[in-house]
Structure formats: structure tokens, C-alpha cells
Design a protein around this motif. Sequence first.
Motif, PDB file in Angstrom:
ATOM      1  N   ARG A  79       1.083  -1.229  -0.279  1.00 36.81           N
ATOM      2  CA  ARG A  79      -0.159  -0.104   0.541  1.00 36.81           C
ATOM      3  C   ARG A  79       1.317   1.349  -0.162  1.00 36.81           C
ATOM      4  NH1 ARG A  79      -2.066  -3.281   3.843  1.00 36.81           N
ATOM      5  NH2 ARG A  79      -1.174  -2.121   5.544  1.00 36.81           N
TER       6      ARG A  79
ATOM      7  N   ALA B  79       0.979   4.008  -2.404  1.00 35.63           N
ATOM      8  CA  ALA B  79       0.622   5.749  -1.894  1.00 35.63           C
ATOM      9  C   ALA B  79       1.884   6.665  -3.069  1.00 35.63           C
ATOM     10  CB  ALA B  79       0.220   5.907  -0.565  1.00 35.63           C
TER      11      ALA B  79
ATOM     12  N   ALA C 125      -6.459  12.426  -7.781  1.00 39.73           N
ATOM     13  CA  ALA C 125      -5.984  11.903  -6.280  1.00 39.73           C
ATOM     14  C   ALA C 125      -7.081  11.379  -5.649  1.00 39.73           C
ATOM     15  CB  ALA C 125      -5.590  13.409  -5.720  1.00 39.73           C
ATOM     16  N   GLY C 126      -8.293  11.361  -5.944  1.00 36.35           N
ATOM     17  CA  GLY C 126      -9.010  10.787  -5.728  1.00 36.35           C
ATOM     18  C   GLY C 126      -9.466   9.550  -6.319  1.00 36.35           C
TER      19      GLY C 126
ATOM     20  N   LEU D 164      -6.055   7.049  -4.675  1.00 38.10           N
ATOM     21  CA  LEU D 164      -6.900   6.749  -2.897  1.00 38.10           C
ATOM     22  C   LEU D 164      -7.734   5.546  -3.117  1.00 38.10           C
ATOM     23  CD1 LEU D 164      -7.305   7.140   0.267  1.00 38.10           C
ATOM     24  CD2 LEU D 164      -9.143   9.491  -0.278  1.00 38.10           C
ATOM     25  N   CYS D 165      -8.359   5.884  -4.162  1.00 38.95           N
ATOM     26  CA  CYS D 165     -10.044   4.859  -4.518  1.00 38.95           C
ATOM     27  C   CYS D 165      -9.450   3.215  -4.888  1.00 38.95           C
ATOM     28  CB  CYS D 165     -11.373   4.800  -5.627  1.00 38.95           C
ATOM     29  SG  CYS D 165     -12.024   6.816  -5.246  1.00 38.95           S
TER      30      CYS D 165
ATOM     31  N   VAL E 103      -6.350   2.651  -3.773  1.00 41.78           N
ATOM     32  CA  VAL E 103      -4.833   2.379  -2.381  1.00 41.78           C
ATOM     33  C   VAL E 103      -6.139   1.210  -1.882  1.00 41.78           C
ATOM     34  CG1 VAL E 103      -4.325   2.813  -0.820  1.00 41.78           C
ATOM     35  CG2 VAL E 103      -3.834   3.666  -3.410  1.00 41.78           C
ATOM     36  N   VAL E 104      -7.193   1.964  -1.458  1.00 44.72           N
ATOM     37  CA  VAL E 104      -8.408   1.462  -1.199  1.00 44.72           C
ATOM     38  C   VAL E 104      -9.222  -0.027  -1.272  1.00 44.72           C
ATOM     39  CG1 VAL E 104     -10.310   1.742   0.302  1.00 44.72           C
ATOM     40  CG2 VAL E 104      -9.210   3.695   0.419  1.00 44.72           C
TER      41      VAL E 104
END
Length: 366
Positions: free
Chosen positions: A97, A101, A129-130, A133-134, A136-137
Amino acid sequence: MSADQALLKRLADAALAVVIGALTVSAAAFDQDTTPLDHALIVAGSLALAAYRKAPRVVLAVTTAALSAYALHAQPGPVAALPVVAAVHTAAQAGHRAVGAAAGAVFLGAYLAAGPVTHGTVERTALLAGWFLCAVVSGLAGRNWQAYLRQTEQRALEAERTREEAALRRAGEERLRIARELHDSLTHSISIVKLQAGVAVHLARKRGEEISPALLAIQEAGGEAMRELRATLDILRTDEPTGTPALLVERARAAGLTVDLTVTGRERPLAATVDRAAYRIVQEALTNAARHAGPAKIAVQLDYGEGELTIRVDDDGTAEPSCPPAEGIGLTGMRERVTALGGTLRAAPREEGGFSVRAGLPLEHA
């Protein structure tokens, strides 16, 4: 995983890389500043995704470097981030992760530094960036889901194994119950026959009369049958053999059969499964010869090879190749024992007359 499943996964990974590359190249075709070098960077970064299962961090590094260089050179739209988003997702799914990132941050920095910082550029960068983030999650969630599926599969396998063990235990208990029932029933009947024969022998001796050989044979056979029943019950309890082929030959001779035993090769202790099968094969072959061959000569041969024990029981009885006998319970059980060990069995009349049983039991299998 089978070879076909592995091939299908590799084809699916390659198809995913091609689709992502095609989408990114199609978006880049509408940019007037796109050069052949930019297309080469897109293709290299996208096709690297085909190897994400084997080397997710290497794929992440290659894709991030190629697409960051493309962003710095051509100042593309947000679609240029698609290969990097996919690489970040796969890296996070593999447990990397922080690296994913960091790769997303590197690409965002390159994307933001490619041109003048305007309101539109900041909005696109925030949107990307969103996306990262999605990625990675969702990668972390996918990893947890895979772990959950593995645990569920392991629990299912454990439950299946437990059911199989319970079924085997119930089968063993039922086998012992049947053995006890047969032992009690048959022993009672045979003991009466043996007792009557013993009384008749005793009375004949008391009267000074000549004792019939058939009467003595009945008495001896009754005692032998009772011993065999007890031995069979012991086998069902312990699953261990109760004698040797040589002992069977001696018993057959005592019962009046003409039997010769020949042992070749290096005789040595055998595994329990092979030893038990050899004992039962010789026993069944001698029993069949006593029942069907008449006053015949029987030859028992045991050949201890390096990798196989060969058992051969021949008689010169009345069997003929033109009239092969029907395979009964004894031969069927013999064939099942040999097949379970991965061996071979041939039971048929001989060309010169009589019957032949030949079994090959692999020693390395046991």
C-alpha cells in the motif's frame, strides 16, 4: 492450480493490459502534441500490467515511470493516469500500500508540474488524487476479500475432511458389527458340525471300528473353519494379515491337496497392504483349486522382484480355455485388492488345461 487455469489467468491479464493501453492511446490520439515517443511510453507502461501477478512492484515502477514521463512531455488529460491507477490498485492488493501511494504521489507531482498551475489543472489533479485513493482502498479491500475466500475454502476443506473421517469411522464400526454377527452365526453352526464329527469319531474308536477319512476331514475342516473365522474377525479389527502364503500351503497339504511352493528372489518383509493382499490372493486361489480343480496338482510361485512381487498359482485341473468360468465373489475381491494397489491380475484357464492365477503387486506403491 492447473495448467489450463494458469493459462486463462495469463490471457486475462494480457487482455486487461491491452484494453487499458488501447483506452489511453485512444485518448492521447486527440492531443495534438502527442509524438511517437509518447505513444511508446503509453504502450510500455500499459503492457507492463500483464505481469502484475508475478512482480507487482516492478510493474508499478515501470508504469509510473513511463506514464510520468509521458505526462511531463505531452501534458495529457486525466485518462493518462489510468495505467498508473491500475498498477497502484494491483500493488495495494498485493500488500504494497505504501509503495502504491508513493507511486500515485509521484505521478500526481509530474502531472501537476507538466504545465502552468491553473484552476483546471488543480481540479484535474484533485480528481486524480481521488482515483488513486480509491485504487489503494479497493486494493486493500480486495486483499482482505481474497484472504476471507481462502479462509472460507480452508474451512470447507476441513469440514469435508471431517465428514470423510466420520464416514470412514462409521464404515469401520459397521464392518466390525458385521464381522461379529458373521462370527457368532457361522461359528455356532460350524461348532455343531465339528462337535457331531468329534462324537462320531469318539464312538467309532470306542467300538473299535475303522474311522472314515471323510469324517476326520470334516472334523479337521470344522476346526480350520473356526480358526479362519476368528482370524477374519481379527483382520477386520486390526486390518493386519494373520499368516503367510507358506502357512496356507501347509494347511492345504494337511487337507489333502498336492501343493508345491517355490520362492525366488530376495525374500523380505513387505508392507502391510502388500502382505495382506498376497496372503488373500494365495488363499483364494488355493480355495478355488480345492473346489473346482478336482484331484489336481497345484504350484504356488512367489517371485520377489526389485519393484514387484509376482504371485502365480497354477493347477492342472479340468478347466479349459473354451469354457472360462464365471467370475465369482472370490475372484472379484481378489481383483479389487490388486487394483487398489495399482497391480495387475490375470485369472483364466490355461492352454494346456487347468487354471492359472497371476498377480503382480508393485512394492514401491505400498
